[in-house]
Design a protein around this motif. Sequence first.
Motif, PDB file in Angstrom:
ATOM      1  N   ILE A 200       4.527   3.507  -0.621  1.00 53.58           N
ATOM      2  CA  ILE A 200       3.925   2.544   0.290  1.00 53.58           C
ATOM      3  C   ILE A 200       5.039   1.727   0.948  1.00 53.58           C
ATOM      4  O   ILE A 200       5.966   1.291   0.279  1.00 53.58           O
ATOM      5  CB  ILE A 200       2.981   1.586  -0.468  1.00 53.58           C
ATOM      6  CG1 ILE A 200       1.842   2.362  -1.113  1.00 53.58           C
ATOM      7  CG2 ILE A 200       2.439   0.507   0.453  1.00 53.58           C
ATOM      8  CD1 ILE A 200       0.960   1.518  -1.999  1.00 53.58           C
ATOM      9  N   ASP A 201       4.944   1.525   2.245  1.00 57.08           N
ATOM     10  CA  ASP A 201       5.868   0.661   2.954  1.00 57.08           C
ATOM     11  C   ASP A 201       5.446  -0.779   2.655  1.00 57.08           C
ATOM     12  O   ASP A 201       4.463  -1.271   3.213  1.00 57.08           O
ATOM     13  CB  ASP A 201       5.837   0.954   4.450  1.00 57.08           C
ATOM     14  CG  ASP A 201       6.787   0.081   5.234  1.00 57.08           C
ATOM     15  OD1 ASP A 201       7.539  -0.714   4.634  1.00 57.08           O
ATOM     16  OD2 ASP A 201       6.781   0.183   6.471  1.00 57.08           O
ATOM     17  N   LEU A 202       6.174  -1.432   1.773  1.00 60.96           N
ATOM     18  CA  LEU A 202       5.790  -2.758   1.303  1.00 60.96           C
ATOM     19  C   LEU A 202       5.808  -3.797   2.424  1.00 60.96           C
ATOM     20  O   LEU A 202       4.966  -4.699   2.447  1.00 60.96           O
ATOM     21  CB  LEU A 202       6.699  -3.190   0.158  1.00 60.96           C
ATOM     22  CG  LEU A 202       6.596  -2.309  -1.098  1.00 60.96           C
ATOM     23  CD1 LEU A 202       7.670  -2.684  -2.102  1.00 60.96           C
ATOM     24  CD2 LEU A 202       5.219  -2.431  -1.727  1.00 60.96           C
ATOM     25  N   GLU A 203       6.725  -3.674   3.337  1.00 54.97           N
ATOM     26  CA  GLU A 203       6.763  -4.622   4.450  1.00 54.97           C
ATOM     27  C   GLU A 203       5.513  -4.496   5.323  1.00 54.97           C
ATOM     28  O   GLU A 203       4.990  -5.489   5.817  1.00 54.97           O
ATOM     29  CB  GLU A 203       8.033  -4.429   5.273  1.00 54.97           C
ATOM     30  CG  GLU A 203       9.276  -4.866   4.519  1.00 54.97           C
ATOM     31  CD  GLU A 203      10.567  -4.592   5.273  1.00 54.97           C
ATOM     32  OE1 GLU A 203      10.519  -3.991   6.370  1.00 54.97           O
ATOM     33  OE2 GLU A 203      11.615  -4.988   4.747  1.00 54.97           O
ATOM     34  N   THR A 204       5.018  -3.276   5.483  1.00 55.42           N
ATOM     35  CA  THR A 204       3.789  -3.058   6.244  1.00 55.42           C
ATOM     36  C   THR A 204       2.611  -3.724   5.540  1.00 55.42           C
ATOM     37  O   THR A 204       1.768  -4.352   6.186  1.00 55.42           O
ATOM     38  CB  THR A 204       3.515  -1.550   6.429  1.00 55.42           C
ATOM     39  OG1 THR A 204       4.618  -0.982   7.143  1.00 55.42           O
ATOM     40  CG2 THR A 204       2.229  -1.303   7.190  1.00 55.42           C
TER      41      THR A 204
ATOM     42  N   CYS B  70      -1.248  -8.185   5.396  1.00 57.50           N
ATOM     43  CA  CYS B  70      -1.867  -9.319   4.694  1.00 57.50           C
ATOM     44  C   CYS B  70      -1.761 -10.600   5.514  1.00 57.50           C
ATOM     45  O   CYS B  70      -2.727 -11.350   5.632  1.00 57.50           O
ATOM     46  CB  CYS B  70      -1.238  -9.510   3.322  1.00 57.50           C
ATOM     47  SG  CYS B  70      -1.614  -8.187   2.158  1.00 57.50           S
ATOM     48  N   ASP B  71      -0.588 -10.835   6.077  1.00 56.50           N
ATOM     49  CA  ASP B  71      -0.398 -12.016   6.919  1.00 56.50           C
ATOM     50  C   ASP B  71      -1.344 -11.994   8.116  1.00 56.50           C
ATOM     51  O   ASP B  71      -2.017 -12.979   8.414  1.00 56.50           O
ATOM     52  CB  ASP B  71       1.047 -12.101   7.425  1.00 56.50           C
ATOM     53  CG  ASP B  71       2.014 -12.569   6.366  1.00 56.50           C
ATOM     54  OD1 ASP B  71       1.576 -13.199   5.385  1.00 56.50           O
ATOM     55  OD2 ASP B  71       3.222 -12.303   6.523  1.00 56.50           O
TER      56      ASP B  71
ATOM     57  N   ARG C  19       1.959  -9.308  -4.812  1.00 61.04           N
ATOM     58  CA  ARG C  19       2.376  -8.127  -5.562  1.00 61.04           C
ATOM     59  C   ARG C  19       3.338  -7.276  -4.734  1.00 61.04           C
ATOM     60  O   ARG C  19       4.374  -6.811  -5.234  1.00 61.04           O
ATOM     61  CB  ARG C  19       1.151  -7.322  -5.983  1.00 61.04           C
ATOM     62  CG  ARG C  19       1.452  -6.207  -6.950  1.00 61.04           C
ATOM     63  CD  ARG C  19       0.214  -5.566  -7.558  1.00 61.04           C
ATOM     64  NE  ARG C  19      -0.766  -5.170  -6.568  1.00 61.04           N
ATOM     65  CZ  ARG C  19      -2.030  -5.620  -6.528  1.00 61.04           C
ATOM     66  NH1 ARG C  19      -2.450  -6.482  -7.420  1.00 61.04           N
ATOM     67  NH2 ARG C  19      -2.859  -5.208  -5.596  1.00 61.04           N
ATOM     68  N   ALA C  20       3.020  -7.081  -3.460  1.00 60.68           N
ATOM     69  CA  ALA C  20       3.892  -6.294  -2.578  1.00 60.68           C
ATOM     70  C   ALA C  20       5.240  -6.985  -2.401  1.00 60.68           C
ATOM     71  O   ALA C  20       6.282  -6.330  -2.404  1.00 60.68           O
ATOM     72  CB  ALA C  20       3.223  -6.073  -1.230  1.00 60.68           C
ATOM     73  N   GLN C  21       5.229  -8.307  -2.266  1.00 62.54           N
ATOM     74  CA  GLN C  21       6.485  -9.045  -2.106  1.00 62.54           C
ATOM     75  C   GLN C  21       7.343  -8.941  -3.362  1.00 62.54           C
ATOM     76  O   GLN C  21       8.558  -8.753  -3.269  1.00 62.54           O
ATOM     77  CB  GLN C  21       6.198 -10.515  -1.770  1.00 62.54           C
ATOM     78  CG  GLN C  21       7.437 -11.307  -1.421  1.00 62.54           C
ATOM     79  CD  GLN C  21       8.123 -10.806  -0.163  1.00 62.54           C
ATOM     80  OE1 GLN C  21       7.502 -10.736   0.887  1.00 62.54           O
ATOM     81  NE2 GLN C  21       9.390 -10.450  -0.254  1.00 62.54           N
TER      82      GLN C  21
END
Length: 92
Positions: free
Chosen positions: A4-8, A13-14, A76-78
Motif C-alpha cells: 500500500i502506498d502509505l502517503e496515498t 484520509c486528510d 496507523r498509516a503514518q
Amino acid sequence: MVDIDLETVINFCDKFEKEYLHQNAQRLKVAASSVTETLKGTEMATKSSVKLEMIADALYKATQTGEERILELKKRAQRELDEKERIEGRIR
C-alpha cells in the motif's frame, strides 16, 4: 502482505475528513441560516430552520464514527510510513 502506498492513504484520509465529513453538516447549518433570512422570520422559516439544524446535528454526530475510523487509519498509516523511513535510513 499487501503493498500500500502509505502517503496515498494519508492524503486520502486528510481529504476525506476535510471535504466530506463535516462539510455537508456545515452546508446544512448555512442553509438553515439562509432559510431564516430569506423567509424573514416567519413561522415557516423558524420551523424549517430548526429542522435543518437538527438534521445537520444528526449528520455531524453520524459522521463522528466514520471520522474516528479515518483518523485511526491515518495514524496507523503514518506510523507505518515513519517506521519504513526509519528502516530505510538505517540501510543507507
